[in-house]
Design a protein around this motif. Structure first.
Motif, PDB file in Angstrom:
ATOM      1  N   HIS A   1       0.838  -1.194   0.000  1.00  0.00           N
ATOM      2  CA  HIS A   1       0.000   0.000   0.000  1.00  0.00           C
ATOM      3  C   HIS A   1       0.876   1.248   0.000  1.00  0.00           C
ATOM      4  O   HIS A   1       1.992   1.256   0.502  1.00  0.00           O
ATOM      5  CB  HIS A   1      -0.893   0.029   1.243  1.00  0.00           C
ATOM      6  N   ARG A   2       0.331   2.319  -0.544  1.00  0.00           N
ATOM      7  CA  ARG A   2       1.002   3.617  -0.463  1.00  0.00           C
ATOM      8  C   ARG A   2       0.675   4.241   0.901  1.00  0.00           C
ATOM      9  O   ARG A   2      -0.495   4.450   1.235  1.00  0.00           O
ATOM     10  CB  ARG A   2       0.536   4.526  -1.590  1.00  0.00           C
ATOM     11  N   LYS A   3       1.698   4.532   1.701  1.00  0.00           N
ATOM     12  CA  LYS A   3       1.489   4.975   3.080  1.00  0.00           C
ATOM     13  C   LYS A   3       1.206   6.467   3.198  1.00  0.00           C
ATOM     14  O   LYS A   3       0.614   6.906   4.178  1.00  0.00           O
ATOM     15  CB  LYS A   3       2.727   4.637   3.917  1.00  0.00           C
ATOM     16  N   PHE A   4       1.648   7.245   2.224  1.00  0.00           N
ATOM     17  CA  PHE A   4       1.516   8.705   2.319  1.00  0.00           C
ATOM     18  C   PHE A   4       0.701   9.231   1.138  1.00  0.00           C
ATOM     19  O   PHE A   4       0.769   8.686   0.030  1.00  0.00           O
ATOM     20  CB  PHE A   4       2.885   9.392   2.318  1.00  0.00           C
ATOM     21  N   LYS A   5      -0.065  10.268   1.400  1.00  0.00           N
ATOM     22  CA  LYS A   5      -0.808  10.904   0.319  1.00  0.00           C
ATOM     23  C   LYS A   5       0.132  11.655  -0.596  1.00  0.00           C
ATOM     24  O   LYS A   5       0.002  11.596  -1.833  1.00  0.00           O
ATOM     25  CB  LYS A   5      -1.852  11.855   0.908  1.00  0.00           C
ATOM     26  N   ASP A   6       1.068  12.397  -0.007  1.00  0.00           N
ATOM     27  CA  ASP A   6       2.111  13.093  -0.775  1.00  0.00           C
ATOM     28  C   ASP A   6       3.459  12.566  -0.305  1.00  0.00           C
ATOM     29  O   ASP A   6       4.116  13.172   0.554  1.00  0.00           O
ATOM     30  CB  ASP A   6       2.023  14.609  -0.567  1.00  0.00           C
ATOM     31  N   PRO A   7       3.895  11.418  -0.820  1.00  0.00           N
ATOM     32  CA  PRO A   7       5.093  10.763  -0.291  1.00  0.00           C
ATOM     33  C   PRO A   7       6.372  11.533  -0.621  1.00  0.00           C
ATOM     34  O   PRO A   7       6.484  12.159  -1.674  1.00  0.00           O
ATOM     35  CB  PRO A   7       5.081   9.401  -1.000  1.00  0.00           C
ATOM     36  N   PRO A   8       7.334  11.481   0.273  1.00  0.00           N
ATOM     37  CA  PRO A   8       8.651  12.071  -0.034  1.00  0.00           C
ATOM     38  C   PRO A   8       9.357  11.229  -1.090  1.00  0.00           C
ATOM     39  O   PRO A   8       9.001  10.091  -1.367  1.00  0.00           O
ATOM     40  CB  PRO A   8       9.376  12.010   1.315  1.00  0.00           C
ATOM     41  N   ASP A   9      10.402  11.802  -1.655  1.00  0.00           N
ATOM     42  CA  ASP A   9      11.114  11.142  -2.752  1.00  0.00           C
ATOM     43  C   ASP A   9      11.714   9.810  -2.316  1.00  0.00           C
ATOM     44  O   ASP A   9      11.664   8.822  -3.058  1.00  0.00           O
ATOM     45  CB  ASP A   9      12.204  12.062  -3.303  1.00  0.00           C
ATOM     46  N   TRP A  10      12.276   9.753  -1.106  1.00  0.00           N
ATOM     47  CA  TRP A  10      12.909   8.515  -0.669  1.00  0.00           C
ATOM     48  C   TRP A  10      11.901   7.376  -0.525  1.00  0.00           C
ATOM     49  O   TRP A  10      12.202   6.222  -0.832  1.00  0.00           O
ATOM     50  CB  TRP A  10      13.643   8.744   0.665  1.00  0.00           C
ATOM     51  N   TYR A  11      10.657   7.733  -0.063  1.00  0.00           N
ATOM     52  CA  TYR A  11       9.637   6.695   0.080  1.00  0.00           C
ATOM     53  C   TYR A  11       9.123   6.250  -1.283  1.00  0.00           C
ATOM     54  O   TYR A  11       8.871   5.057  -1.508  1.00  0.00           O
ATOM     55  CB  TYR A  11       8.470   7.210   0.920  1.00  0.00           C
ATOM     56  N   GLU A  12       8.959   7.173  -2.207  1.00  0.00           N
ATOM     57  CA  GLU A  12       8.453   6.826  -3.534  1.00  0.00           C
ATOM     58  C   GLU A  12       9.400   5.864  -4.241  1.00  0.00           C
ATOM     59  O   GLU A  12       8.960   4.936  -4.939  1.00  0.00           O
ATOM     60  CB  GLU A  12       8.282   8.099  -4.368  1.00  0.00           C
ATOM     61  N   GLU A  13      10.694   6.046  -4.029  1.00  0.00           N
ATOM     62  CA  GLU A  13      11.674   5.148  -4.657  1.00  0.00           C
ATOM     63  C   GLU A  13      11.564   3.732  -4.079  1.00  0.00           C
ATOM     64  O   GLU A  13      11.580   2.738  -4.822  1.00  0.00           O
ATOM     65  CB  GLU A  13      13.083   5.702  -4.431  1.00  0.00           C
ATOM     66  N   ILE A  14      11.435   3.634  -2.752  1.00  0.00           N
ATOM     67  CA  ILE A  14      11.294   2.316  -2.118  1.00  0.00           C
ATOM     68  C   ILE A  14       9.987   1.660  -2.536  1.00  0.00           C
ATOM     69  O   ILE A  14       9.950   0.461  -2.856  1.00  0.00           O
ATOM     70  CB  ILE A  14      11.358   2.462  -0.581  1.00  0.00           C
ATOM     71  N   TYR A  15       8.917   2.441  -2.560  1.00  0.00           N
ATOM     72  CA  TYR A  15       7.594   1.925  -2.933  1.00  0.00           C
ATOM     73  C   TYR A  15       7.601   1.380  -4.367  1.00  0.00           C
ATOM     74  O   TYR A  15       7.107   0.271  -4.634  1.00  0.00           O
ATOM     75  CB  TYR A  15       6.565   3.041  -2.784  1.00  0.00           C
ATOM     76  N   THR A  16       8.194   2.116  -5.286  1.00  0.00           N
ATOM     77  CA  THR A  16       8.252   1.691  -6.691  1.00  0.00           C
ATOM     78  C   THR A  16       9.087   0.425  -6.845  1.00  0.00           C
ATOM     79  O   THR A  16       8.723  -0.491  -7.600  1.00  0.00           O
ATOM     80  CB  THR A  16       8.847   2.818  -7.561  1.00  0.00           C
TER      81      THR A  16
END
Length: 322
Positions: A246-261
């Motif tokens: 799941h996506r944890k943040f509505k507006d995720p920071p760059d570091w989280y978006e990279e891990i999520y992807t």
């Protein structure tokens, strides 16, 4: 083994030469001659047994050997069914090809198709999986992971005024269709194909109706990979069904978006094998788009799944033996 040798000499429908071409060319039936020979040896006695039981159930008894003789012997009935499933050939065309009436082809396919559907998916010589519970036990015994996904097959729209007409409309594609759940192993080998359900049924609801949650909770520890359509089953099965994060943040920071992807891509790379398995199923034209009766879709799905898994097992055994 040449299965056309089982045909009596006095029967001449397609002809031995034409029959030999159909059996020897895998492009026509989708199966090798060895697999067709095994089908004749396995399904033939079942068909004859059912036919005799039907004759004996009639109130008027005839002497042994009396009555009209079949113009279409079992081998030709099987071949007509295989060609119909593989290429979606109409009954009229098959009737012209085999030199019989259209109703004979319709009756032949109606008799052979359920026998093929009841065979289950072949995983080894003489070893078949017929139920979802058997598949879960098989994966658990081998310490393997499974992959599930739903697939839709377009069907004709029910007539106006028919009850539950709208239940066949897919919420995803907005078309009339039926849905089935396909389960493969981590290598993409077909292990299970469920009966057809109207396409309005959600993937996760279909899985629950098939008893996937109960089988995973009561059976061996098995990891099942699934897409986002099955999110929620992980909590019900103690994490045995693994879905994309799941996506944890509505507006995720760059570091989280990279891990999520990266995590979603890794999950997709493991799960892609089931898409390949579904693609092999859809290569059989009867499942590309179904123009016949919707009541036959479950038998058609499971018959094709059984035939495809049988051929995959035979091909794999041939390669390992080389």
């Amino acid at each position: 083994m040449q299965c056309w040798g089982l045909v009596p000499d006095h029967v001449r429908v397609v002809g031995n030469e034409a029959r030999a071409v159909i059996i020897s060319d895998r492009r026509i039936t989708g199966l090798s001659s060895d697999v067709i020979a095994e089908l004749v040896a396995e399904v033939g006695p079942l068909w004859h047994e059912r036919h005799q039981a039907k004759l004996e159930s009639r109130p008027r008894k005839r002497a042994v050997g009396a009555g009209a003789k079949h113009r279409l012997v079992f081998v030709d009935r099987l071949l007509a069914t295989l060609v119909h499933l593989r290429h979606g050939v109409t009954h009229d065309v098959l009737a012209c090809w085999f030199g019989v009436d259209r109703s004979t082809i319709t009756r032949a396919i109606g008799e052979v198709r359920p026998l093929l559907a009841a065979r289950g998916c072949t995983i080894a010589a003489g070893v078949r999986l017929r139920t979802l519970a058997e598949v879960i036990d098989h994966l658990g015994a081998g310490g393997q992971a499974g992959i599930i996904d739903g697939t839709e097959i377009r069907v004709r729209r029910p007539a106006v005024g028919r009850k539950d007409r709208e239940k066949f409309i897919s919420g995803k594609n907005k078309q009339d269709a039926v849905k089935a759940m396909v389960l493969t192993d981590a290598d993409g080998r077909l292990l299970f194909c469920s009966p057809a359900q109207p396409a309005s049924c959600a993937d996760i609801t279909h899985a629950r109706q098939l008893g996937l949650v109960q089988y995973l909770n009561r059976g061996p520890v098995v990891e099942i990979l699934a897409d986002a359509g099955y999110q929620g089953l992980g909590a019900q099965t103690g994490g045995r069904v693994v879905t994309p994060p799941h996506r944890k943040f509505k507006d995720p920071p760059d570091w989280y978006e990279e891990i999520y992807t990266r995590r979603r891509k890794a999950h997709s790379s493991r799960r892609i094998r089931v898409e390949h398995g579904i693609a092999h199923l859809k290569n059989w034209r009867a499942l590309a788009r179904h123009h016949g009766r919707r009541e036959h879709m479950s038998d058609t799905l499971q018959a094709v799944a059984g035939l495809l898994s049988h051929q995959q097992t035979a091909t794999r055994g041939t390669r390992q033996g080389q």
